[in-house]
Motif scaffolding. Structure first.
Motif, PDB file in Angstrom:
ATOM      1  N   GLY A   1       0.800  -1.244   0.000  1.00 15.71           N
ATOM      2  CA  GLY A   1       0.000   0.000   0.000  1.00 15.71           C
ATOM      3  C   GLY A   1       0.818   1.273   0.000  1.00 15.71           C
ATOM      4  N   LEU A   2       2.055   1.203  -0.519  1.00 15.58           N
ATOM      5  CA  LEU A   2       2.864   2.419  -0.561  1.00 15.58           C
ATOM      6  C   LEU A   2       2.318   3.377  -1.619  1.00 15.58           C
ATOM      7  N   ASP A   3       2.723   4.663  -1.516  1.00 16.90           N
ATOM      8  CA  ASP A   3       2.224   5.663  -2.479  1.00 16.90           C
ATOM      9  C   ASP A   3       3.389   6.433  -3.108  1.00 16.90           C
TER      10      ASP A   3
ATOM     11  N   ILE B   1       4.753   9.321  -2.532  1.00 19.54           N
ATOM     12  CA  ILE B   1       5.783   9.922  -1.655  1.00 19.54           C
ATOM     13  C   ILE B   1       6.764   8.837  -1.205  1.00 19.54           C
ATOM     14  N   ASP B   2       6.231   7.626  -0.978  1.00 22.17           N
ATOM     15  CA  ASP B   2       7.117   6.515  -0.620  1.00 22.17           C
ATOM     16  C   ASP B   2       8.084   6.211  -1.756  1.00 22.17           C
TER      17      ASP B   2
ATOM     18  N   LEU C   1       9.405   8.289  -3.768  1.00 21.54           N
ATOM     19  CA  LEU C   1      10.505   9.256  -3.663  1.00 21.54           C
ATOM     20  C   LEU C   1      11.496   8.841  -2.575  1.00 21.54           C
TER      21      LEU C   1
END
Lengths: 89, 351
Positions: free
Chosen positions: A42-44, A46-47, A49
């Motif tokens: 479930g990372l997005d 910003i993760d 980066l």
């Protein structure tokens, strides 16, 4: 070919948990072939980066093409394979 | 002009909410006090929570609780005041910048280091695209946020607004206030802070959120007016307050209780003492900074406290500066200043 339970896999999982503040997740809860983004961990964006910074800081790998990220950051397995092949430190 | 009522309220400070009634004070002897922790996980998803600094967590927690009490899901305005903003993330990326010799920085702490991160994260959580404004005006930050909300509702442009004030502490940056002589150099029990004869005060974290509405519903109070002044000479303080009250055809005798910002700094508490000994000599006087500390938005605790007093019609002894009993107060006045600057008056009427 690196073993699925290599030190690098474990090191990567620990770094991801620390860097992304995944306080409630244990090492063994992240599967090597589990997708890191979307339905998996479930990372997005910003993760993503943060992972780019992690690659450069810890392994001396600079990603020049952001499109590469999609494949590299697919899972712990794909990240470990890319690091093994391209690391400068 | 539409009227403005305070409907939902929520607080996080160095004291439990119940101290207003039971007087069970949390005791401190340090000069830099953390706010009490809440069960943030109960209302904020872990994947959201992991990136939030304390200011964001506190701001979101108080906002959600104030909105719940006011029975409003999506506010028409999100207006916050914070003098120092997200200090912890600011400090984090500055330290990283030094450690890496201006090399690679973690993007998260940089992204979240701005003052408006709190309002932004609240909007993201609520999926609220409404007007979103953050005011950073030293110790008048919260008052400025109130002014904006009062104009939005008073003019009829909006029916409600979520309004708050948040401050967090950080290890290194907050210590700068120590170098600047803003904190007490000696350790002092918070219970005797207001008797101190030395300079400086105690600083603490806090967050407060309020829902202002144009309709009274079951309001805590009606917000009549807010006025701020950067400078006010001590000899002009009484006349300023007389003029302010006279706008509403009130005198100091009409004020049911006055909330003062005494913080134990012997250099500047004379502003409060001058009022205590003159125009508010016969008025119930209340102080709070010996319990919850000082910060740039701490007047939001005073507004929360005034709302509670109107609702409960009583106040614990630990807040009282004099022995005059409070009897069904109709009006309340909050006066605050910090370091002799940024003076503010907030006038409330019991709803």
């Amino acid at each position: 070919m690196i073993s699925p339970m290599s030190d690098l896999h474990i090191e990567l999982k620990a770094s991801i948990i620390e860097q992304l503040n995944l306080e409630d997740i244990n090492l063994d809860e992240i599967e090597n072939d589990e997708p890191l983004f979307g339905d998996g961990l479930g990372l997005d964006s910003i993760d993503a980066l943060e992972l780019i910074v992690l690659l450069e800081k810890d392994y001396g790998i600079k990603l020049n093409d952001p499109q590469q990220g999609k494949e590299i950051f697919n899972s712990i397995n794909t990240m470990a394979a890319f690091i093994e092949k391209n690391r400068t430190k | 002009m539409n009227r403005v009522f305070i409907n939902g309220i929520a607080s996080i400070s160095a004291q439990e909410d119940a101290v207003v009634e039971n007087g069970n004070v949390a005791l401190y002897s340090e000069n830099n006090i953390a706010a009490l922790d809440k069960n943030y996980k109960s209302i904020i998803a872990p994947m959201m929570l992991r990136r939030m600094s304390k200011a964001v967590k506190m701001g979101l927690w108080t906002s959600l609780n104030a909105l719940k009490e006011a029975k409003i899901e999506i506010p028409q305005n999100i207006i916050f005041g914070t003098g120092k903003g997200c200090l912890q993330d600011t400090e984090k990326f500055l330290v990283q910048m030094l450690d890496s010799r201006e090399g690679l920085l973690s993007p998260t702490s940089f992204i979240q280091s701005t003052h408006n991160t709190i309002g932004g994260q609240i909007a993201l959580h609520l999926k609220c695209n409404a007007y979103n404004m953050t005011y950073s005006q030293n110790s008048n930050s919260f008052e400025t946020a109130i002014l904006d909300a009062m104009m939005k509702i008073g003019s009829g442009e909006s029916e409600n607004a979520l309004v708050g004030g948040v401050e967090e502490n950080a290890d290194i940056i907050t210590d700068f206030e120590n170098f600047d002589g803003q904190l007490k150099q000696e350790k002092i029990s918070n219970l005797v802070l207001l008797n101190s004869t030395t300079s400086g005060t105690i600083i603490a974290e806090s967050a407060h959120a309020f829902v202002f509405t144009s309709k009274p519903n079951k309001a805590y109070a009606e917000l009549l007016d807010v006025e701020i002044r950067l400078n006010c000479e001590l000899e002009n303080l009484n006349s300023w307050i007389f003029q302010f009250l006279d706008t509403y055809k009130l005198t100091s005798k009409d004020i049911g209780f006055v909330i003062m910002g005494n913080n134990g700094d012997a250099r500047y508490d004379n502003y409060y003492k001058a009022l205590q000994d003159s125009i508010f000599k016969e008025t119930p006087q209340i102080a709070y900074k010996h319990l919850v500390g000082e910060n740039n938005s701490i007047s939001s605790y005073a507004l929360w406290l005034a709302s509670q007093i109107f609702k409960l019609n009583k106040i614990s002894e630990v807040f009282k500066l004099n022995d005059i009993d409070m009897v069904n107060p109709k009006y309340a006045l909050i006066y605050n200043q910090y370091l002799g600057k940024n003076h503010s008056l907030i006038l409330l009427e019991n709803a």
